[in-house]
Design a protein around this motif. Structure first.
Motif, mmCIF file in Angstrom:
data_model
loop_
_atom_site.group_PDB
_atom_site.id
_atom_site.type_symbol
_atom_site.label_atom_id
_atom_site.label_comp_id
_atom_site.label_asym_id
_atom_site.label_seq_id
_atom_site.Cartn_x
_atom_site.Cartn_y
_atom_site.Cartn_z
ATOM 1 N N VAL A 32 0.867 -1.182 0.000
ATOM 2 C CA VAL A 32 0.000 0.000 0.000
ATOM 3 C C VAL A 32 0.904 1.233 0.000
ATOM 4 C CG1 VAL A 32 -1.782 1.285 1.219
ATOM 5 C CG2 VAL A 32 -1.795 -1.229 1.248
ATOM 6 N N VAL A 33 0.749 2.046 -1.020
ATOM 7 C CA VAL A 33 1.590 3.248 -1.185
ATOM 8 C C VAL A 33 0.698 4.478 -0.991
ATOM 9 C CG1 VAL A 33 3.107 4.544 -2.712
ATOM 10 C CG2 VAL A 33 3.078 2.028 -2.803
ATOM 11 N N LEU A 34 1.046 5.287 0.010
ATOM 12 C CA LEU A 34 0.302 6.511 0.294
ATOM 13 C C LEU A 34 1.094 7.704 -0.267
ATOM 14 C CD1 LEU A 34 -1.595 7.522 3.435
ATOM 15 C CD2 LEU A 34 0.198 9.050 2.645
ATOM 16 N N PHE A 88 -1.086 13.639 -10.080
ATOM 17 C CA PHE A 88 -0.395 13.181 -11.277
ATOM 18 C C PHE A 88 0.553 12.033 -10.935
ATOM 19 C CE2 PHE A 88 3.637 13.537 -13.643
ATOM 20 C CZ PHE A 88 3.207 13.100 -14.881
ATOM 21 N N ILE A 89 1.287 12.169 -9.846
ATOM 22 C CA ILE A 89 2.220 11.106 -9.443
ATOM 23 C C ILE A 89 1.447 9.825 -9.137
ATOM 24 C CG2 ILE A 89 3.890 10.411 -7.693
ATOM 25 C CD1 ILE A 89 4.991 12.441 -9.619
ATOM 26 N N SER A 90 0.319 9.941 -8.439
ATOM 27 C CA SER A 90 -0.471 8.758 -8.068
ATOM 28 C C SER A 90 -0.977 8.032 -9.308
ATOM 29 C CB SER A 90 -1.648 9.178 -7.188
ATOM 30 O OG SER A 90 -1.192 9.847 -6.041
ATOM 31 N N SER A 91 -1.626 8.770 -10.205
ATOM 32 C CA SER A 91 -2.208 8.137 -11.389
ATOM 33 C C SER A 91 -1.147 7.589 -12.324
ATOM 34 C CB SER A 91 -3.088 9.147 -12.123
ATOM 35 O OG SER A 91 -2.326 10.276 -12.515
ATOM 36 N N SER A 92 -0.046 8.300 -12.499
ATOM 37 C CA SER A 92 1.005 7.848 -13.414
ATOM 38 C C SER A 92 1.737 6.648 -12.843
ATOM 39 C CB SER A 92 1.990 8.984 -13.693
ATOM 40 O OG SER A 92 1.329 10.079 -14.313
ATOM 41 N N LEU A 93 1.951 6.639 -11.529
ATOM 42 C CA LEU A 93 2.589 5.467 -10.913
ATOM 43 C C LEU A 93 1.704 4.245 -11.051
ATOM 44 C CD1 LEU A 93 4.982 4.348 -9.306
ATOM 45 C CD2 LEU A 93 3.801 5.045 -7.207
ATOM 46 N N GLY A 99 3.215 -2.986 -16.199
ATOM 47 C CA GLY A 99 4.098 -4.106 -15.862
ATOM 48 C C GLY A 99 3.348 -5.359 -15.478
ATOM 49 N N GLY A 100 2.012 -5.355 -15.634
ATOM 50 C CA GLY A 100 1.221 -6.560 -15.372
ATOM 51 C C GLY A 100 0.625 -6.627 -13.998
ATOM 52 N N LYS A 101 0.688 -5.590 -13.224
ATOM 53 C CA LYS A 101 0.134 -5.580 -11.872
ATOM 54 C C LYS A 101 -1.316 -5.079 -11.910
ATOM 55 C CE LYS A 101 4.058 -6.514 -9.661
ATOM 56 N NZ LYS A 101 4.255 -7.678 -8.763
ATOM 57 N N LYS A 102 -2.137 -5.650 -10.988
ATOM 58 C CA LYS A 102 -3.475 -5.142 -10.755
ATOM 59 C C LYS A 102 -3.383 -4.030 -9.720
ATOM 60 C CE LYS A 102 -6.246 -9.240 -11.785
ATOM 61 N NZ LYS A 102 -7.248 -10.206 -11.239
ATOM 62 N N VAL A 103 -3.749 -2.847 -10.147
ATOM 63 C CA VAL A 103 -3.516 -1.663 -9.314
ATOM 64 C C VAL A 103 -4.856 -1.033 -8.974
ATOM 65 C CG1 VAL A 103 -2.341 0.546 -9.147
ATOM 66 C CG2 VAL A 103 -1.335 -1.289 -10.522
ATOM 67 N N LEU A 104 -5.008 -0.724 -7.692
ATOM 68 C CA LEU A 104 -6.169 0.033 -7.241
ATOM 69 C C LEU A 104 -5.708 1.453 -6.917
ATOM 70 C CD1 LEU A 104 -9.104 0.352 -6.379
ATOM 71 C CD2 LEU A 104 -8.432 -0.451 -4.089
ATOM 72 N N LEU A 105 -6.250 2.403 -7.646
ATOM 73 C CA LEU A 105 -5.949 3.815 -7.415
ATOM 74 C C LEU A 105 -7.101 4.416 -6.620
ATOM 75 C CD1 LEU A 105 -4.208 6.332 -7.938
ATOM 76 C CD2 LEU A 105 -5.446 6.644 -10.091
ATOM 77 N N ASP A 136 -2.804 -6.287 -6.555
ATOM 78 C CA ASP A 136 -1.357 -6.440 -6.371
ATOM 79 C C ASP A 136 -0.720 -5.193 -5.751
ATOM 80 O OD1 ASP A 136 -1.446 -8.972 -7.524
ATOM 81 O OD2 ASP A 136 -1.238 -8.117 -9.556
ATOM 82 N N VAL A 137 -1.234 -4.021 -6.074
ATOM 83 C CA VAL A 137 -0.684 -2.754 -5.569
ATOM 84 C C VAL A 137 -1.854 -1.817 -5.295
ATOM 85 C CG1 VAL A 137 0.781 -0.752 -6.029
ATOM 86 C CG2 VAL A 137 1.445 -2.991 -6.902
ATOM 87 N N ILE A 138 -1.765 -1.116 -4.174
ATOM 88 C CA ILE A 138 -2.785 -0.124 -3.821
ATOM 89 C C ILE A 138 -2.084 1.227 -3.672
ATOM 90 C CG2 ILE A 138 -4.486 0.607 -2.117
ATOM 91 C CD1 ILE A 138 -4.839 -2.353 -1.403
ATOM 92 N N ILE A 139 -2.579 2.195 -4.429
ATOM 93 C CA ILE A 139 -2.005 3.554 -4.389
ATOM 94 C C ILE A 139 -3.077 4.508 -3.887
ATOM 95 C CG2 ILE A 139 -0.999 5.431 -5.743
ATOM 96 C CD1 ILE A 139 0.123 3.331 -7.640
ATOM 97 N N ILE A 140 -2.739 5.238 -2.813
ATOM 98 C CA ILE A 140 -3.704 6.130 -2.168
ATOM 99 C C ILE A 140 -3.286 7.574 -2.418
ATOM 100 C CG2 ILE A 140 -4.803 6.784 -0.005
ATOM 101 C CD1 ILE A 140 -4.035 4.040 1.088
ATOM 102 N N ASP A 141 -4.166 8.333 -3.058
ATOM 103 C CA ASP A 141 -3.964 9.770 -3.267
ATOM 104 C C ASP A 141 -4.713 10.511 -2.169
ATOM 105 O OD1 ASP A 141 -3.473 12.296 -4.234
ATOM 106 O OD2 ASP A 141 -5.072 12.220 -5.730
ATOM 107 N N THR A 142 -3.958 11.077 -1.207
ATOM 108 C CA THR A 142 -4.574 11.686 -0.030
ATOM 109 C C THR A 142 -4.538 13.206 -0.122
ATOM 110 O OG1 THR A 142 -2.501 11.730 1.214
ATOM 111 C CG2 THR A 142 -3.826 9.735 1.337
ATOM 112 N N ALA A 143 -5.149 13.799 0.882
ATOM 113 C CA ALA A 143 -5.152 15.265 0.967
ATOM 114 C C ALA A 143 -3.772 15.773 1.404
ATOM 115 C CB ALA A 143 -6.217 15.711 1.959
ATOM 116 N N PRO A 144 -3.441 17.024 1.122
ATOM 117 C CA PRO A 144 -2.165 17.582 1.577
ATOM 118 C C PRO A 144 -2.043 17.520 3.089
ATOM 119 C CG PRO A 144 -3.173 19.023 -0.043
ATOM 120 C CD PRO A 144 -4.200 17.998 0.309
ATOM 121 N N ILE A 145 -0.925 17.000 3.548
ATOM 122 C CA ILE A 145 -0.736 16.805 4.985
ATOM 123 C C ILE A 145 -0.453 18.108 5.706
ATOM 124 C CG2 ILE A 145 1.750 16.417 4.897
ATOM 125 C CD1 ILE A 145 1.290 14.122 6.913
#
Length: 802
Positions: A586-588, A600-605, A612-618, A696-705
């Motif tokens: 899980v990538v935050l 942009f970084i979240s969606s492009s990553l 590369g063949g991974k199932k990604v949840l954005l 396979d990979v979870i990418i979380i686009d969060t609010a500015p900390i």
């Protein structure tokens, strides 16, 4: 890989790297080149169109006669001839500094300005600047000002047919006067009367200019541009330097000034001679009348007594009394001269005149006389520069009165001594007269008349001799200064100095860009270089993404070979090393403020992982201001907030992105009133457990900390927290906030991602591979062409994950 918990923020201490500093400036080489060209052009134009200034030099030798006066005062009247005696009065002491002050007096400068008519200047029109023509103008001006304090006024004169016509048009440049006249006409202007006359010089143009100014203003200008100095303290040479834009004019001005100075010096020296000659002429008239009267009496005496030759009868008497008569005659002459000089000194009319030396040989009197004459001349010099009530002038007046009193006392003392001598001689003559009682009465009367005649004749001859000597001395008087170097201008102008200006231009072409770069970096509070980050924290930079000109998510099929795509591949590889032991990492992703490019970084990553063949949840977890849905062109009516509130499975809210295979998207949903409370829901552990089992990979686009705590609440579910910073946009003080997050353990496993590294920037200072090829996309910003990114169509059908 070292665990992030073991990494603590610290200041990086590095040695000074010259290569980095030089590379920072070399990266701006175009700026340096433009600056060099612009400054070089400006310097060329400055040299080409500046008014050249020349230095005019002249040297004047001041003769110092201070050592000659003492010898003349100690020489007796009988031992020195009359010419030397009178010339001793003119050997005045010269002070070189006084002569320097006299050269700068307004009196001499005014005479110079009036003689050369420097208050009128003539110009020939030029393309950029007007050129002054001195003594070469085809016309001259007779100017009578309305007052002595007029302002500088410029006139333009237009001569039709290059001066062949007698008519011309004259106009003041300040629009106060305009008219037409002929040569020789008197023109009335606001500043005075002007009359134009031909000089005989040819007309080379139709348009000319001339300026009129007050004499006082011209004098001030000459004083500002003239320097008088002593080049060597061991000599009495005075150096005169003058700055001018017309060499011939400068030479003429300095030459005329020196001539006026020498003329004044000569006039001052002749004042004593003129005073002496005037005094002698008045005395000669009186003595001549007395002598004529005595001769007439003798003639009548001989005619009345029928005497032809009485010499034989009184030969013996004359032989016995000749010695006493001669002595008595000398005493009478001296008494007459002393009485005359006492009357001269006591007469108030002669207070400002020098004292002439006539007969007295008393050394004390001669010394006092020379001191008195020197003080009188010194007072006349001071009157040119100081006022009468000045302490120096008052002191000199006091000295003059004291010396004048001493002179009178000395003469009175001499008069008394001569009267005593005269009485003794008269007494002796009476004794002899008693011895010659047998001489006829006619003889005695004749002797008395002859004696009186001899006295007057001796005085008359003495005055005639003095008059001739004084006239010869006046004719031979020369100034106490001589020109040893005629005024001469330097061949080359001292301004503008081409070499100096060229060197200054080269130096400034480096100083200006360098100063601008340094000031920009010192005053900038944005992150510009990599050192701005690494120098303030030890948190590792996991990726550096370049400037991206595209729209929306990075498409690996269409732009897979672009530099930005390669940078994301490196990014993915680094992430694999960080999360290689995780089944579904899980990538935050967060940032300090909005606009740094985390969406942009979240969606492009996610796109790179999917390619590369991974199932990604954005996941769009910025519940307050969601931007990812708009960027992807998807509706945002339902999503994460709907899942938390409803009892439906999460799969009902996950959508498929058809243009990016293997990328699944979870919207944020409608903006809730309590985002932080939703993220603290009891369903969160179950939610993450469910989605981790399906992807396979979870990418979380969060609010500015930096604004809210949402990212901190989600960080406990993340295997890696990525903090996005944008070059030229993120603030430097945000690094302190990142360090605080790590030090207080509010966010662990934290790594940095630098976005929007521009091409040819100074971010890397020439090190590493080229990071200047891409652009970090942020929705709503303008692209390179200035066209605002448009939201993709929201009519795309919802894709439900199966």
């Amino acid at each position: 890989m070292t665990d992030i918990n073991q990494v603590r923020p610290s200041k990086k201490e590095e040695d000074f790297d010259v290569k980095k500093v030089l590379t920072r400036f070399l990266a701006r080489w175009k700026f340096y080149l433009i600056s060099f060209i612009v400054i070089l052009i400006l310097s060329f134009l400055f040299v080409r169109y500046s008014t050249p200034l020349y230095k005019v030099h002249a040297q004047v030798l001041i003769e110092d006669n201070s050592g000659k006066s003492g010898s003349s005062s100690s020489t007796s009247f009988a031992e020195t001839n009359m010419l030397q005696d009178f010339s001793g009065m003119f050997d005045l002491q010269n002070n070189v500094y006084n002569e320097m002050a006299i050269l700068q007096t307004e009196d001499l400068l005014e005479k110079t300005v009036n003689y050369l008519k420097l208050n009128i200047s003539y110009y020939k029109r030029g393309d950029i600047r007007d050129i002054e023509i001195f003594n070469k103008a085809p016309f001259k001006i007779d100017f009578t000002p309305v007052s002595d304090s007029i302002l500088l006024t410029e006139f333009e004169v237009n001569f039709p047919d290059s001066g062949r016509s007698s008519k011309f048009t004259i106009e003041a440049t300040d629009d106060t006067f305009k008219g037409t006249a002929n040569f020789g006409d008197t023109i009335k202007t606001p500043v005075g009367k002007i009359c134009l006359l031909r000089t005989g010089m040819p007309f080379t143009d139709n348009m000319y200019k001339f300026t009129v100014n007050s004499v006082a203003a011209v004098i001030v200008d000459i004083q500002k541009n003239m320097l008088i100095s002593i080049p060597d303290d061991q000599t009495t040479v005075v150096q005169v330097d003058y700055n001018t834009n017309v060499p011939r004019k400068g030479e003429t001005v300095i030459g005329q000034l020196i001539n006026e100075y020498m003329s004044r010096n000569l006039t001052e020296k002749n004042e004593i001679s003129d005073s002496t000659i005037a005094f002698i002429n008045s005395r000669i008239g009186l003595v001549s009348g007395d002598l004529s009267s005595i001769e007439t009496d003798i003639e009548h005496f001989k005619q009345h007594n029928n005497l032809a030759d009485i010499g034989a009868q009184s030969q013996l008497l004359v032989q016995n009394t000749s010695t006493y008569y001669q002595k008595l005659n000398e005493v009478e002459v001296q008494l007459n001269v002393i009485t005359t000089m006492i009357n001269y000194l006591t007469d108030e009319k002669n207070n400002n005149r020098p004292v002439p030396a006539l007969l007295t040989t008393d050394p004390t009197f001669l010394q006092l006389m020379e001191q008195y004459n020197a003080l009188v001349l010194q007072r006349e010099r001071l009157s040119l520069t100081v006022k009468e009530n000045n302490p120096i002038s008052t002191n000199i007046n006091t000295q003059i009165r004291n010396v004048r009193s001493d002179l009178i006392k000395s003469l009175q003392s001499q008069e008394k001594a001569l009267e005593i001598s005269r009485d003794k001689l008269q007494q002796q003559n009476k004794q002899i007269a008693g011895e010659i009682q047998n001489v006829p009465v006619q003889e005695r009367e004749y002797v008395d008349l002859s004696r009186e005649k001899d006295v007057k004749q001796a005085l008359y001859l003495y005055l005639l001799q003095k008059k001739e000597e004084t006239a010869i001395t006046r004719a031979s008087t020369i100034p106490n200064a001589s020109i040893i170097q005629q005024p001469k201008s330097e061949y080359l102008p001292y301004f503008p100095n081409k070499i100096l200006i060229g060197l200054a231009a080269i130096l400034l072409s480096f100083i200006f860009p360098t100063g601008w770069i340094i000031m920009k970096q010192l005053l900038s509070n944005r992150i510009i270089s990599r050192e701005d980050i690494t120098g303030q924290t030890s948190i590792p930079i996991i990726a550096e993404i370049g400037h991206y000109d595209g729209e929306g998510i990075l498409n690996m099929k269409e732009g897979g070979r672009t530099p930005v795509a390669e940078q994301f591949r490196v990014f993915r590889t680094n992430m694999d090393f960080l999360t290689k032991q995780k089944v579904c990492p899980v990538v935050l992703i967060t940032s300090t403020i909005s606009g740094e490019g985390k969406s942009f970084i979240s969606s492009s990553l996610a796109s790179v992982y999917a390619y590369g063949g991974k199932k990604v949840l954005l996941m769009e977890m910025d519940l307050r201001k969601p931007k990812l849905s708009a960027m992807l062109g998807l509706p945002n009516e339902t999503g994460f907030t709907s899942y938390i509130i409803d009892n439906k499975p999460v799969s009902d809210y996950i959508k498929v992105l058809p243009e990016t295979p293997n990328v699944f998207f979870l919207n944020s949903g409608l903006v809730p009133p309590n985002p932080a409370e939703l993220l603290m829901s009891e369903k969160m552990p179950e939610f993450f457990s469910e989605i981790k089992s399906q992807f396979d990979v979870i990418i979380i686009d969060t609010a500015p900390i930096g604004a809210v705590t949402d990212a901190q609440l989600l960080s406990k579910y993340a295997d890696a927290c990525l903090y996005v910073m944008r070059q030229g946009y993120s603030y430097k003080n945000s690094i302190d906030f990142i360090n605080e997050l790590v030090e207080t353990a509010r966010m662990e496993k934290l790594y940095l991602v630098v976005n929007d590294v521009k091409k040819n920037s100074t971010y890397r200072y020439g090190y590493g591979y080229g990071y200047g090829y891409g652009y970090g996309y942020v929705y709503g910003e303008k692209n390179k062409k200035g066209i605002k990114n448009k939201r993709r169509s929201s009519n795309r059908k919802k894709q439900v994950y199966k």
